[in-house]
Design a protein around this motif. Structure first.
Motif, PDB file in Angstrom:
ATOM      1  N   VAL A  21       2.217  -2.187  42.989  1.00  0.00           N
ATOM      2  CA  VAL A  21       1.594  -0.885  42.734  1.00  0.00           C
ATOM      3  C   VAL A  21       0.180  -1.134  42.219  1.00  0.00           C
ATOM      4  CG1 VAL A  21       1.727   1.268  41.417  1.00  0.00           C
ATOM      5  CG2 VAL A  21       3.827   0.175  42.245  1.00  0.00           C
ATOM      6  N   LEU A  22      -0.777  -0.461  42.816  1.00  0.00           N
ATOM      7  CA  LEU A  22      -2.184  -0.657  42.486  1.00  0.00           C
ATOM      8  C   LEU A  22      -2.817   0.649  42.014  1.00  0.00           C
ATOM      9  CD1 LEU A  22      -3.200  -2.563  45.752  1.00  0.00           C
ATOM     10  CD2 LEU A  22      -2.421  -3.565  43.602  1.00  0.00           C
ATOM     11  N   TYR A  23      -3.687   0.545  41.023  1.00  0.00           N
ATOM     12  CA  TYR A  23      -4.522   1.672  40.640  1.00  0.00           C
ATOM     13  C   TYR A  23      -5.802   1.576  41.457  1.00  0.00           C
ATOM     14  CZ  TYR A  23      -1.517   2.440  36.599  1.00  0.00           C
ATOM     15  OH  TYR A  23      -0.449   2.697  35.787  1.00  0.00           O
ATOM     16  N   VAL A  24      -6.204   2.671  42.095  1.00  0.00           N
ATOM     17  CA  VAL A  24      -7.392   2.681  42.947  1.00  0.00           C
ATOM     18  C   VAL A  24      -8.274   3.880  42.597  1.00  0.00           C
ATOM     19  CG1 VAL A  24      -6.194   1.488  44.829  1.00  0.00           C
ATOM     20  CG2 VAL A  24      -6.236   3.983  44.799  1.00  0.00           C
ATOM     21  N   ARG A  25      -9.538   3.794  42.988  1.00  0.00           N
ATOM     22  CA  ARG A  25     -10.462   4.895  42.713  1.00  0.00           C
ATOM     23  C   ARG A  25     -10.155   6.113  43.584  1.00  0.00           C
ATOM     24  NH1 ARG A  25     -13.943   0.268  42.548  1.00  0.00           N
ATOM     25  NH2 ARG A  25     -14.789   0.004  40.456  1.00  0.00           N
TER      26      ARG A  25
ATOM     27  N   PHE B 173      -2.052   4.496  43.254  1.00  0.00           N
ATOM     28  CA  PHE B 173      -2.249   5.628  42.357  1.00  0.00           C
ATOM     29  C   PHE B 173      -3.734   5.810  42.105  1.00  0.00           C
ATOM     30  CE2 PHE B 173       2.157   4.651  41.660  1.00  0.00           C
ATOM     31  CZ  PHE B 173       2.731   5.898  41.464  1.00  0.00           C
ATOM     32  N   GLN B 174      -4.227   7.010  42.377  1.00  0.00           N
ATOM     33  CA  GLN B 174      -5.648   7.311  42.220  1.00  0.00           C
ATOM     34  C   GLN B 174      -5.988   7.560  40.753  1.00  0.00           C
ATOM     35  OE1 GLN B 174      -7.616   9.736  45.205  1.00  0.00           O
ATOM     36  NE2 GLN B 174      -8.277  11.143  43.573  1.00  0.00           N
ATOM     37  N   ILE B 175      -7.053   6.895  40.273  1.00  0.00           N
ATOM     38  CA  ILE B 175      -7.490   7.113  38.893  1.00  0.00           C
ATOM     39  C   ILE B 175      -8.917   7.636  38.814  1.00  0.00           C
ATOM     40  CG2 ILE B 175      -5.851   5.499  37.887  1.00  0.00           C
ATOM     41  CD1 ILE B 175      -8.139   3.484  37.608  1.00  0.00           C
ATOM     42  N   GLY B 176      -9.589   7.803  39.962  1.00  0.00           N
ATOM     43  CA  GLY B 176     -10.903   8.428  39.976  1.00  0.00           C
ATOM     44  C   GLY B 176     -12.052   7.479  40.252  1.00  0.00           C
TER      45      GLY B 176
ATOM     46  N   GLY C  43     -13.917   1.680  36.362  1.00  0.00           N
ATOM     47  CA  GLY C  43     -14.661   0.421  36.453  1.00  0.00           C
ATOM     48  C   GLY C  43     -13.909  -0.610  37.272  1.00  0.00           C
ATOM     49  N   ASP C  44     -14.626  -1.688  37.613  1.00  0.00           N
ATOM     50  CA  ASP C  44     -14.015  -2.797  38.345  1.00  0.00           C
ATOM     51  C   ASP C  44     -12.989  -3.498  37.468  1.00  0.00           C
ATOM     52  OD1 ASP C  44     -15.625  -2.317  40.538  1.00  0.00           O
ATOM     53  OD2 ASP C  44     -17.094  -3.853  40.001  1.00  0.00           O
ATOM     54  N   SER C  45     -12.014  -4.124  38.109  1.00  0.00           N
ATOM     55  CA  SER C  45     -11.047  -4.937  37.387  1.00  0.00           C
ATOM     56  C   SER C  45     -11.750  -6.169  36.827  1.00  0.00           C
ATOM     57  CB  SER C  45      -9.922  -5.389  38.322  1.00  0.00           C
ATOM     58  OG  SER C  45      -9.106  -6.341  37.673  1.00  0.00           O
ATOM     59  N   LEU C  46     -11.459  -6.494  35.596  1.00  0.00           N
ATOM     60  CA  LEU C  46     -12.014  -7.692  34.965  1.00  0.00           C
ATOM     61  C   LEU C  46     -10.977  -8.820  34.892  1.00  0.00           C
ATOM     62  CD1 LEU C  46     -14.039  -5.987  32.096  1.00  0.00           C
ATOM     63  CD2 LEU C  46     -14.886  -6.847  34.290  1.00  0.00           C
ATOM     64  N   ALA C  47      -9.841  -8.621  35.540  1.00  0.00           N
ATOM     65  CA  ALA C  47      -8.778  -9.634  35.515  1.00  0.00           C
ATOM     66  C   ALA C  47      -9.304 -10.961  36.044  1.00  0.00           C
ATOM     67  CB  ALA C  47      -7.586  -9.174  36.347  1.00  0.00           C
ATOM     68  N   GLY C  48      -9.068 -11.993  35.275  1.00  0.00           N
ATOM     69  CA  GLY C  48      -9.489 -13.324  35.658  1.00  0.00           C
ATOM     70  C   GLY C  48     -10.899 -13.670  35.243  1.00  0.00           C
TER      71      GLY C  48
ATOM     72  N   ARG D  77     -11.530  -1.989  49.275  1.00  0.00           N
ATOM     73  CA  ARG D  77     -12.751  -1.259  48.915  1.00  0.00           C
ATOM     74  C   ARG D  77     -12.956  -1.121  47.409  1.00  0.00           C
ATOM     75  NH1 ARG D  77     -14.320  -3.046  52.994  1.00  0.00           N
ATOM     76  NH2 ARG D  77     -14.221  -1.957  54.965  1.00  0.00           N
ATOM     77  N   ASP D  78     -11.915  -1.366  46.603  1.00  0.00           N
ATOM     78  CA  ASP D  78     -12.061  -1.361  45.149  1.00  0.00           C
ATOM     79  C   ASP D  78     -12.258  -2.775  44.597  1.00  0.00           C
ATOM     80  OD1 ASP D  78     -11.914   1.396  44.297  1.00  0.00           O
ATOM     81  OD2 ASP D  78      -9.840   1.379  44.987  1.00  0.00           O
ATOM     82  N   GLY D  79     -12.341  -3.760  45.489  1.00  0.00           N
ATOM     83  CA  GLY D  79     -12.531  -5.138  45.052  1.00  0.00           C
ATOM     84  C   GLY D  79     -11.250  -5.836  44.642  1.00  0.00           C
ATOM     85  N   LEU D  80     -10.099  -5.231  44.929  1.00  0.00           N
ATOM     86  CA  LEU D  80      -8.809  -5.846  44.605  1.00  0.00           C
ATOM     87  C   LEU D  80      -8.486  -6.874  45.685  1.00  0.00           C
ATOM     88  CD1 LEU D  80      -6.877  -2.644  43.539  1.00  0.00           C
ATOM     89  CD2 LEU D  80      -8.013  -4.322  42.065  1.00  0.00           C
ATOM     90  N   GLU D  81      -8.187  -8.090  45.251  1.00  0.00           N
ATOM     91  CA  GLU D  81      -7.993  -9.190  46.196  1.00  0.00           C
ATOM     92  C   GLU D  81      -6.558  -9.264  46.689  1.00  0.00           C
ATOM     93  OE1 GLU D  81      -9.044 -13.945  46.526  1.00  0.00           O
ATOM     94  OE2 GLU D  81     -10.160 -12.659  45.146  1.00  0.00           O
TER      95      GLU D  81
END
Length: 172
Positions: A13-17, A59-62, A66-71, A120-124
């Motif tokens: 499950v991913l949070y996306v804009r 799931f849309q969060i708007g 901001g970009d994910s800072l994971a890693g 498109r949200d930069g999620l790899e």
């Protein structure tokens, strides 16, 4: 009590804009299909060859998210990976992802041949082909070198079905 081990991953499950934009990305580039959606809020997608109810939930969060800072500065998920059955399919997706400027890497890990891309949200995410167990040496190890897809196809054949899950060499 007998242990009941986990056997495979069912979905992520991913949070996306913007859920519609992300759905379009996964439909156009990876051929996922929508199995259920709540417009402007959420969508559940299934990979073309999957038997799961869904493989990713979005799931849309708007758009202000901001970009994910994971890693980089926070803990979090690095990527999810999907398998393809053949090197021909891996090559087809490499072209599609490259044309969409989403492909960020291609690595030969020895036991797997992997493409790395970002949505498109930069999620790899990773798309990989697993070397079938009968083609692995007894002591197959992990490596990290650039993927030469033409050489790999010449070695194994474009239509050779890959391993499932993790390929382990046959033991004597």
């Amino acid at each position: 009590d007998e242990a009941m081990p986990i056997t495979r991953m069912n979905h992520a499950v991913l949070y996306v804009r913007d859920v519609a934009r992300t759905v379009a990305f996964y439909q156009e580039l990876l051929d996922f299909r929508v199995v259920f959606d709540i417009p402007g809020q959420a969508a559940f997608l299934q990979a073309p060859g999957s038997t799961n109810d869904h493989d990713i939930g979005l799931f849309q969060i708007g758009t202000e998210a901001g970009d994910s800072l994971a890693g980089r500065r926070t803990v979090g998920l690095y990527h999810i990976a999907w398998e393809v059955d053949t090197l021909d399919e891996l090559e087809r997706l490499a072209h599609k992802l490259s044309e969409a400027t989403s492909l960020v890497g291609a690595t030969d890990h020895g036991t797997t041949k992997a493409l790395y891309a970002k949505d498109r949200d930069g999620l790899e995410f990773e798309v990989c082909w697993l070397v079938p167990a009968e083609h692995l040496p007894l002591e197959a190890g992990q490596i990290n070198k650039p993927l030469d897809l033409s050489a790999v196809k010449a070695r194994y054949g474009g239509s050779t079905r890959g391993g499932v899950g993790v390929s382990f060499p046959a033991r004597l």
